[in-house]
Design a protein around this motif. Structure first.
Motif, PDB file in Angstrom:
ATOM      1  N   LEU A  24       0.789  -1.301  -0.145  1.00 27.56           N
ATOM      2  CA  LEU A  24       0.040  -0.075  -0.077  1.00 27.56           C
ATOM      3  C   LEU A  24       0.761   1.207   0.036  1.00 27.56           C
ATOM      4  O   LEU A  24       0.447   2.312  -0.693  1.00 27.56           O
ATOM      5  N   SER A  25       1.951   1.237   0.721  1.00 23.08           N
ATOM      6  CA  SER A  25       2.792   2.458   0.634  1.00 23.08           C
ATOM      7  C   SER A  25       3.499   2.601  -0.679  1.00 23.08           C
ATOM      8  O   SER A  25       3.555   3.695  -1.243  1.00 23.08           O
ATOM      9  N   THR A  26       3.624   1.513  -1.423  1.00 20.79           N
ATOM     10  CA  THR A  26       4.319   1.457  -2.808  1.00 20.79           C
ATOM     11  C   THR A  26       3.220   2.305  -3.678  1.00 20.79           C
ATOM     12  O   THR A  26       3.585   2.880  -4.551  1.00 20.79           O
ATOM     13  N   CYS A  27       2.118   1.702  -3.354  1.00 19.21           N
ATOM     14  CA  CYS A  27       1.136   2.239  -4.384  1.00 19.21           C
ATOM     15  C   CYS A  27       0.859   3.936  -3.924  1.00 19.21           C
ATOM     16  O   CYS A  27       0.594   4.625  -4.900  1.00 19.21           O
ATOM     17  N   SER A  28       1.087   4.135  -2.903  1.00 14.66           N
ATOM     18  CA  SER A  28       0.859   5.646  -2.447  1.00 14.66           C
ATOM     19  C   SER A  28       2.068   6.308  -2.993  1.00 14.66           C
ATOM     20  O   SER A  28       1.779   7.375  -3.766  1.00 14.66           O
ATOM     21  N   TYR A  29       3.117   5.695  -3.165  1.00 19.75           N
ATOM     22  CA  TYR A  29       4.321   6.498  -3.729  1.00 19.75           C
ATOM     23  C   TYR A  29       3.906   6.403  -5.368  1.00 19.75           C
ATOM     24  O   TYR A  29       4.445   7.548  -5.792  1.00 19.75           O
ATOM     25  N   LEU A  30       3.567   5.304  -6.076  1.00 22.58           N
ATOM     26  CA  LEU A  30       3.164   5.431  -7.224  1.00 22.58           C
ATOM     27  C   LEU A  30       2.597   6.337  -7.710  1.00 22.58           C
ATOM     28  O   LEU A  30       2.297   7.037  -8.895  1.00 22.58           O
ATOM     29  N   VAL A  31       1.419   7.053  -6.882  1.00 24.14           N
ATOM     30  CA  VAL A  31       0.422   8.106  -7.322  1.00 24.14           C
ATOM     31  C   VAL A  31       1.104   9.276  -7.593  1.00 24.14           C
ATOM     32  O   VAL A  31       0.832   9.831  -8.417  1.00 24.14           O
ATOM     33  N   ASP A  32       2.375   9.450  -6.651  1.00 27.18           N
ATOM     34  CA  ASP A  32       3.273  10.574  -6.926  1.00 27.18           C
ATOM     35  C   ASP A  32       4.004  10.526  -8.190  1.00 27.18           C
ATOM     36  O   ASP A  32       4.342  11.516  -8.968  1.00 27.18           O
ATOM     37  N   TYR A  33       4.415   9.242  -8.122  1.00 29.49           N
ATOM     38  CA  TYR A  33       5.472   8.899  -9.165  1.00 29.49           C
ATOM     39  C   TYR A  33       5.014   9.108 -10.771  1.00 29.49           C
ATOM     40  O   TYR A  33       5.551   9.756 -11.711  1.00 29.49           O
ATOM     41  N   PHE A  34       3.593   8.877 -10.775  1.00 30.92           N
ATOM     42  CA  PHE A  34       2.832   8.873 -12.031  1.00 30.92           C
ATOM     43  C   PHE A  34       2.224  10.191 -12.359  1.00 30.92           C
ATOM     44  O   PHE A  34       1.667  10.598 -13.187  1.00 30.92           O
ATOM     45  N   ASN A  35       2.516  11.249 -11.288  1.00 31.87           N
ATOM     46  CA  ASN A  35       1.973  12.228 -11.464  1.00 31.87           C
ATOM     47  C   ASN A  35       0.467  12.567 -11.432  1.00 31.87           C
ATOM     48  O   ASN A  35       0.157  13.546 -12.412  1.00 31.87           O
ATOM     49  N   LEU A  36      -0.308  11.830 -10.976  1.00 34.98           N
ATOM     50  CA  LEU A  36      -1.663  12.065 -11.024  1.00 34.98           C
ATOM     51  C   LEU A  36      -1.999  13.369 -10.386  1.00 34.98           C
ATOM     52  O   LEU A  36      -1.547  13.605  -9.372  1.00 34.98           O
ATOM     53  N   GLN A  37      -3.297  13.858 -10.836  1.00 35.17           N
ATOM     54  CA  GLN A  37      -3.575  14.982 -10.419  1.00 35.17           C
ATOM     55  C   GLN A  37      -5.058  15.282 -10.319  1.00 35.17           C
ATOM     56  O   GLN A  37      -5.877  14.386 -10.566  1.00 35.17           O
ATOM     57  N   GLY A  38      -5.698  16.256  -9.373  1.00 36.91           N
ATOM     58  CA  GLY A  38      -6.894  16.396  -8.932  1.00 36.91           C
ATOM     59  C   GLY A  38      -7.764  15.261  -8.145  1.00 36.91           C
ATOM     60  O   GLY A  38      -7.083  14.909  -7.067  1.00 36.91           O
ATOM     61  N   TYR A  39      -8.591  15.243  -8.405  1.00 35.36           N
ATOM     62  CA  TYR A  39      -9.838  14.283  -7.431  1.00 35.36           C
ATOM     63  C   TYR A  39      -9.133  12.699  -7.351  1.00 35.36           C
ATOM     64  O   TYR A  39      -9.168  12.233  -6.101  1.00 35.36           O
ATOM     65  N   LEU A  40      -8.940  12.432  -8.382  1.00 30.47           N
ATOM     66  CA  LEU A  40      -8.190  11.108  -8.468  1.00 30.47           C
ATOM     67  C   LEU A  40      -6.947  11.016  -7.565  1.00 30.47           C
ATOM     68  O   LEU A  40      -6.767   9.790  -6.605  1.00 30.47           O
ATOM     69  N   ARG A  41      -6.271  11.869  -7.576  1.00 29.29           N
ATOM     70  CA  ARG A  41      -4.714  11.837  -6.721  1.00 29.29           C
ATOM     71  C   ARG A  41      -5.218  11.736  -5.306  1.00 29.29           C
ATOM     72  O   ARG A  41      -4.703  10.899  -4.639  1.00 29.29           O
ATOM     73  N   TRP A  42      -5.988  12.694  -4.960  1.00 30.22           N
ATOM     74  CA  TRP A  42      -6.568  12.856  -3.438  1.00 30.22           C
ATOM     75  C   TRP A  42      -7.322  11.756  -2.934  1.00 30.22           C
ATOM     76  O   TRP A  42      -7.307  11.344  -1.998  1.00 30.22           O
ATOM     77  N   SER A  43      -8.069  11.048  -3.830  1.00 27.94           N
ATOM     78  CA  SER A  43      -8.977   9.980  -3.587  1.00 27.94           C
ATOM     79  C   SER A  43      -8.088   8.708  -3.206  1.00 27.94           C
ATOM     80  O   SER A  43      -8.107   7.794  -2.207  1.00 27.94           O
ATOM     81  N   LEU A  44      -7.206   8.397  -4.300  1.00 25.49           N
ATOM     82  CA  LEU A  44      -6.084   7.309  -4.112  1.00 25.49           C
ATOM     83  C   LEU A  44      -5.397   7.454  -2.948  1.00 25.49           C
ATOM     84  O   LEU A  44      -4.851   6.511  -2.022  1.00 25.49           O
ATOM     85  N   ILE A  45      -4.763   8.660  -2.437  1.00 25.33           N
ATOM     86  CA  ILE A  45      -3.962   8.945  -1.447  1.00 25.33           C
ATOM     87  C   ILE A  45      -4.806   8.744  -0.159  1.00 25.33           C
ATOM     88  O   ILE A  45      -4.487   7.969   0.788  1.00 25.33           O
TER      89      ILE A  45
END
Length: 121
Positions: free
Chosen positions: A38-59
């Motif tokens: 789960l920590s790796t997935c959280s890091y990948l949200v930043d790595y793939f530069n997701l933005q907006g509601y998708l980013r915050w929802s996943l985090i």
């Protein structure tokens, strides 16, 4: 006259749970592995530069899943009484509901201010 004999039955008291019950180490290793994933997935949200509601929802989703695992296993909440679990888990869940209500209310407030101030200009 008939003789009545009473036979003593052996009754063993129920076995109480031992103090300091140990859970298998495999459980803790599996939970540790899930926390790593789960920590790796959280890091990948930043790595793939997701933005907006998708980013915050996943985090927030990954954060809640990690917190749930930690509370359930490492803080032994999974083995507590249901009333105690509700007493600890229900207030944060209600706070999340109230935050969601405030998000919808903020959109309405912003829209009404835009309409009001645009009409006054």
């Amino acid at each position: 006259m008939a003789e009545v004999t009473l036979h003593a039955t052996t009754h063993t008291p129920p076995v109480a749970h031992a103090e300091g019950h140990q859970h298998p180490i495999k459980l803790y290793l599996v939970v540790w592995g899930w926390l790593f994933v789960l920590s790796t997935c959280s890091y990948l949200v930043d790595y793939f530069n997701l933005q907006g509601y998708l980013r915050w929802s996943l985090i927030v989703l990954f954060m809640m899943l990690k917190a749930g695992l930690i509370v359930a296993v490492f803080m032994h909440m999974a083995w507590e009484r249901l009333a105690l679990a509700y007493a600890i888990l229900l207030p944060p869940l209600l706070l999340l509901v109230f935050v969601g209500i405030m998000v919808f209310e903020s959109d309405y407030t912003l829209l009404s201010r835009i309409i009001f101030f645009k009409a006054g200009a």
